[in-house]
Motif scaffolding. Sequence first.
Motif, PDB file in Angstrom:
ATOM      1  N   PHE A 150       0.837  -1.201   0.000  1.00  0.00           N
ATOM      2  CA  PHE A 150       0.000   0.000   0.000  1.00  0.00           C
ATOM      3  C   PHE A 150       0.875   1.255   0.000  1.00  0.00           C
ATOM      4  CE2 PHE A 150      -1.889   3.406   2.551  1.00  0.00           C
ATOM      5  CZ  PHE A 150      -2.960   3.751   1.733  1.00  0.00           C
ATOM      6  N   MET A 151       1.885   1.292   0.849  1.00  0.00           N
ATOM      7  CA  MET A 151       2.749   2.468   0.919  1.00  0.00           C
ATOM      8  C   MET A 151       3.413   2.730  -0.429  1.00  0.00           C
ATOM      9  SD  MET A 151       4.419   2.397   4.774  1.00  0.00           S
ATOM     10  CE  MET A 151       5.171   0.791   4.682  1.00  0.00           C
ATOM     11  N   GLU A 152       3.899   1.683  -1.060  1.00  0.00           N
ATOM     12  CA  GLU A 152       4.544   1.835  -2.368  1.00  0.00           C
ATOM     13  C   GLU A 152       3.545   2.292  -3.430  1.00  0.00           C
ATOM     14  OE1 GLU A 152       8.155  -1.378  -1.733  1.00  0.00           O
ATOM     15  OE2 GLU A 152       6.245  -2.087  -2.571  1.00  0.00           O
ATOM     16  N   SER A 153       2.309   1.817  -3.351  1.00  0.00           N
ATOM     17  CA  SER A 153       1.302   2.253  -4.327  1.00  0.00           C
ATOM     18  C   SER A 153       0.946   3.725  -4.130  1.00  0.00           C
ATOM     19  CB  SER A 153       0.049   1.378  -4.260  1.00  0.00           C
ATOM     20  OG  SER A 153      -0.714   1.667  -3.119  1.00  0.00           O
ATOM     21  N   VAL A 154       0.942   4.199  -2.895  1.00  0.00           N
ATOM     22  CA  VAL A 154       0.677   5.612  -2.629  1.00  0.00           C
ATOM     23  C   VAL A 154       1.782   6.472  -3.252  1.00  0.00           C
ATOM     24  CG1 VAL A 154       0.538   7.360  -0.810  1.00  0.00           C
ATOM     25  CG2 VAL A 154      -0.722   5.221  -0.572  1.00  0.00           C
ATOM     26  N   VAL A 155       3.020   6.046  -3.118  1.00  0.00           N
ATOM     27  CA  VAL A 155       4.138   6.773  -3.731  1.00  0.00           C
ATOM     28  C   VAL A 155       3.955   6.825  -5.247  1.00  0.00           C
ATOM     29  CG1 VAL A 155       6.630   6.694  -4.184  1.00  0.00           C
ATOM     30  CG2 VAL A 155       5.763   6.349  -1.863  1.00  0.00           C
ATOM     31  N   ASN A 156       3.596   5.703  -5.845  1.00  0.00           N
ATOM     32  CA  ASN A 156       3.381   5.668  -7.300  1.00  0.00           C
ATOM     33  C   ASN A 156       2.224   6.559  -7.725  1.00  0.00           C
ATOM     34  OD1 ASN A 156       5.513   3.908  -7.808  1.00  0.00           O
ATOM     35  ND2 ASN A 156       4.233   2.109  -7.500  1.00  0.00           N
ATOM     36  N   ASN A 157       1.126   6.548  -6.980  1.00  0.00           N
ATOM     37  CA  ASN A 157      -0.043   7.348  -7.338  1.00  0.00           C
ATOM     38  C   ASN A 157       0.170   8.844  -7.148  1.00  0.00           C
ATOM     39  OD1 ASN A 157      -1.744   5.265  -8.220  1.00  0.00           O
ATOM     40  ND2 ASN A 157      -2.344   4.782  -6.131  1.00  0.00           N
ATOM     41  N   THR A 158       0.904   9.233  -6.118  1.00  0.00           N
ATOM     42  CA  THR A 158       1.153  10.663  -5.878  1.00  0.00           C
ATOM     43  C   THR A 158       2.351  11.172  -6.675  1.00  0.00           C
ATOM     44  OG1 THR A 158       2.544  10.226  -3.946  1.00  0.00           O
ATOM     45  CG2 THR A 158       0.179  10.626  -3.546  1.00  0.00           C
ATOM     46  N   LYS A 159       3.149  10.261  -7.201  1.00  0.00           N
ATOM     47  CA  LYS A 159       4.360  10.587  -7.959  1.00  0.00           C
ATOM     48  C   LYS A 159       5.341  11.429  -7.134  1.00  0.00           C
ATOM     49  CE  LYS A 159       1.988  10.407 -12.408  1.00  0.00           C
ATOM     50  NZ  LYS A 159       0.718   9.944 -11.922  1.00  0.00           N
ATOM     51  N   SER A 160       5.373  11.130  -5.826  1.00  0.00           N
ATOM     52  CA  SER A 160       6.307  11.826  -4.952  1.00  0.00           C
ATOM     53  C   SER A 160       6.665  10.932  -3.762  1.00  0.00           C
ATOM     54  CB  SER A 160       5.710  13.143  -4.453  1.00  0.00           C
ATOM     55  OG  SER A 160       4.607  12.919  -3.620  1.00  0.00           O
ATOM     56  N   SER A 161       7.705  11.301  -3.071  1.00  0.00           N
ATOM     57  CA  SER A 161       8.120  10.570  -1.884  1.00  0.00           C
ATOM     58  C   SER A 161       7.098  10.776  -0.777  1.00  0.00           C
ATOM     59  CB  SER A 161       9.495  11.042  -1.420  1.00  0.00           C
ATOM     60  OG  SER A 161      10.455  10.730  -2.398  1.00  0.00           O
ATOM     61  N   CYS A 162       6.980   9.785   0.108  1.00  0.00           N
ATOM     62  CA  CYS A 162       5.989   9.848   1.180  1.00  0.00           C
ATOM     63  C   CYS A 162       6.610   9.373   2.494  1.00  0.00           C
ATOM     64  CB  CYS A 162       4.799   8.943   0.871  1.00  0.00           C
ATOM     65  SG  CYS A 162       3.888   9.388  -0.617  1.00  0.00           S
ATOM     66  N   ILE A 163       6.107   9.934   3.579  1.00  0.00           N
ATOM     67  CA  ILE A 163       6.413   9.376   4.881  1.00  0.00           C
ATOM     68  C   ILE A 163       5.097   8.964   5.538  1.00  0.00           C
ATOM     69  CG2 ILE A 163       8.626  10.498   5.264  1.00  0.00           C
ATOM     70  CD1 ILE A 163       7.326  12.586   6.914  1.00  0.00           C
ATOM     71  N   PHE A 164       5.173   7.856   6.255  1.00  0.00           N
ATOM     72  CA  PHE A 164       4.016   7.284   6.935  1.00  0.00           C
ATOM     73  C   PHE A 164       4.340   7.260   8.410  1.00  0.00           C
ATOM     74  CE2 PHE A 164       4.106   5.855   2.611  1.00  0.00           C
ATOM     75  CZ  PHE A 164       2.791   5.935   2.204  1.00  0.00           C
ATOM     76  N   VAL A 165       3.468   7.853   9.206  1.00  0.00           N
ATOM     77  CA  VAL A 165       3.780   8.170  10.595  1.00  0.00           C
ATOM     78  C   VAL A 165       2.795   7.506  11.542  1.00  0.00           C
ATOM     79  CG1 VAL A 165       4.022  10.076  12.220  1.00  0.00           C
ATOM     80  CG2 VAL A 165       4.652  10.412   9.828  1.00  0.00           C
ATOM     81  N   LYS A 166       3.337   6.951  12.620  1.00  0.00           N
ATOM     82  CA  LYS A 166       2.524   6.404  13.707  1.00  0.00           C
ATOM     83  C   LYS A 166       3.099   6.898  15.015  1.00  0.00           C
ATOM     84  CE  LYS A 166      -0.428   3.436  15.602  1.00  0.00           C
ATOM     85  NZ  LYS A 166      -1.357   4.188  16.392  1.00  0.00           N
ATOM     86  N   THR A 167       2.240   7.528  15.811  1.00  0.00           N
ATOM     87  CA  THR A 167       2.675   8.048  17.109  1.00  0.00           C
ATOM     88  C   THR A 167       2.554   6.961  18.144  1.00  0.00           C
ATOM     89  OG1 THR A 167       1.847  10.213  16.506  1.00  0.00           O
ATOM     90  CG2 THR A 167       2.293   9.851  18.819  1.00  0.00           C
TER      91      THR A 167
END
Length: 167
Positions: A150-167
Amino acid sequence: NTFFIPVDGRAQSELQGIMEIAEKNKMGVIFYVAHAEAQLGREKTINLWIRDQSPEWQLSIHLANLDLSLLLGYKLLQNWDASMRVVTVVSTQEHIYEAQTYLSNLMSTARIPKQCEILVQHCGFNEFLGRVPRADLNIFGLSTIVNKTFMESVVNNTKSSCIFVKT
């Protein structure tokens, strides 16, 4: 008190193990997924994604895993001298105004500068990923169950780097 972990080259099971260690020790987790070509772009724009809070668009002491995301967005905004867009999608048209009010109050409470744009769309999350205005970095909340695909697909769909955060 926070793990910062690049996702590239790590197995799903390793990422989930890191999440479990962080939870056990009451630590935050930031998974970084770089876009192969864009990387961090010009470091001038940030999209901070806030999940749909429906039907309770009310600020409270418990900010639904937003503390670390807000802090990261704020620090990057300052360090990069960037602009930030706060983004959410809502499931019903009736929640647009409530979501805009919530995000405006959230930005004010968090003392995020007023030049931040608030963007609320009535559509599905996956549908909007490909249409959201492009940013050099997208910041998303993360559940306790890690989904590398899922994280990799979000990067592909947004065409940008992403960070995923959990507190």
